[in-house]
Write an enzyme that holds these catalytic residues in place. Structure first.
Site, short mmCIF file in Angstrom:
data_model
loop_
_atom_site.label_atom_id
_atom_site.label_comp_id
_atom_site.label_asym_id
_atom_site.label_seq_id
_atom_site.Cartn_x
_atom_site.Cartn_y
_atom_site.Cartn_z
N THR A 1 0.85 -1.19 0.00
CA THR A 1 0.00 0.00 0.00
C THR A 1 0.88 1.24 0.00
O THR A 1 1.99 1.21 0.52
CB THR A 1 -0.88 -0.03 1.26
OG1 THR A 1 -1.81 -1.10 1.13
CG2 THR A 1 -1.64 1.27 1.49
N THR B 1 -0.22 1.53 6.68
CA THR B 1 -0.17 0.30 5.89
C THR B 1 -0.09 -0.85 6.88
O THR B 1 0.27 -0.65 8.04
CB THR B 1 1.02 0.30 4.93
OG1 THR B 1 1.03 -0.95 4.21
CG2 THR B 1 2.35 0.45 5.64
#
Ligand code: ASP
Length: 281
Positions: A154, A203
């Site tokens: 991410t 993340t």
């Protein structure tokens, strides 16, 4: 002006050394390029700019190179938040657009804050976003071999601009092999949050991040007077009882930059005009 970006966690299991060197180089270039942009732009425009560059880089699990879900489709999520106005906008499980963060940016002008699934995809089409497949052959091979793609990749960005304004953006392809319909933390206030005091992007395992309300908690603690260090220490300690897996980047309105992770290694880069800090391999 301050800028920090992340590209998720590096994976010891599936990613090789060359991939990690490439990620390090990509982050270095993107943080420098985005800092140039920040010199003449707002924090809000800059976080969108930086995250779009990260989405376009197939090394990361966002936009091009996103992971494939349990039914063989890619669904992506992205959100932005303007610390000044405290307005957030996000898209959840959007399909076949090149830059989910750009759809979130357009949605900022509307009253509705977060769109999901086919509603998000239809909105993008109505706004002129063309059909674009973000699948890369490597992810399909990994999917067919029932392998998790190269770890949690991410992406996110927090920026503080020359007017002292903060903004944050986060974008993800999800965790890979999820049940269709599963919602990532990235377009929630747990994964992406900012106000006038602090901006935070996360993340890690979305379920752990949502349970911990991580970004919103860190921002609230800084607002109530904690330093970034204290706010992170308290919030990360609250992940421990269930071994939560998360990494976060942040900037406060005094210009302090901070990151912390529950497990090594968060892939990040920051720049303040003088010091470039890139994660070590
Ligand atoms: N947070 C993301 C999710 O759970 C995954 C990641 O950070 O890579 O959807």
């Amino acid at each position: 002006m301050k800028l920090i970006i992340h590209g998720g966690f590096f994976s010891e299991s599936t990613a090789n050394h060359a991939t990690n060197v490439a990620k390090q180089q990509a982050l270095r270039e993107i943080v420098m390029q985005s800092y140039e942009f920040l010199k003449t732009s707002s924090a809000l425009k800059t976080v969108v700019y930086a995250v779009a560059l990260l989405e376009d880089n197939q090394l990361f699990n966002a936009g091009i190179g996103s992971q494939i879900q349990g039914d063989g489709k890619i669904r992506m999520s992205a959100a932005i938040m303007d610390g000044e106005t405290q307005k957030m906008s996000g898209v959840v499980n959007i399909e076949e657009v090149k830059n989910p963060v750009h759809v979130a940016e357009v949605l900022m002008q509307y009253d509705d804050r977060v769109l999901g699934g086919s509603g998000a995809t239809n909105f993008a089409r109505l706004q002129g976003f063309e059909i674009f497949s973000t699948e890369i052959p490597q992810r399909r091979l990994e999917y067919e071999a029932k392998l998790k793609a190269g770890g949690m990749g991410t992406v996110g960005c927090v920026a503080l601009d020359k007017d002292g304004k903060l903004a944050v953006a986060t974008s993800t392809g999800g965790k890979g092999f999820e049940i269709p319909g599963r919602i990532s933390d990235s377009a929630t206030v747990a994964g992406n949050y900012a106000n006038q005091y602090c901006g935070v992007s996360l993340t890690g395992v979305g379920e752990d991040i949502v349970s911990n309300a991580t970004a919103a908690k860190i921002v609230t603690r800084v607002t109530d007077g904690c330093s970034l260090e204290e706010a992170f220490a308290r919030t990360f300690s609250e992940l421990e009882p269930y071994d939560g897996f998360a990494g976060a980047i942040a900037i406060d309105n005094k210009g302090n930059i901070f990151h912390q992770e529950s497990h090594p290694y968060l892939v990040f880069a920051s720049f303040d005009g003088l010091v470039l800090d890139v994660y070590k391999i």
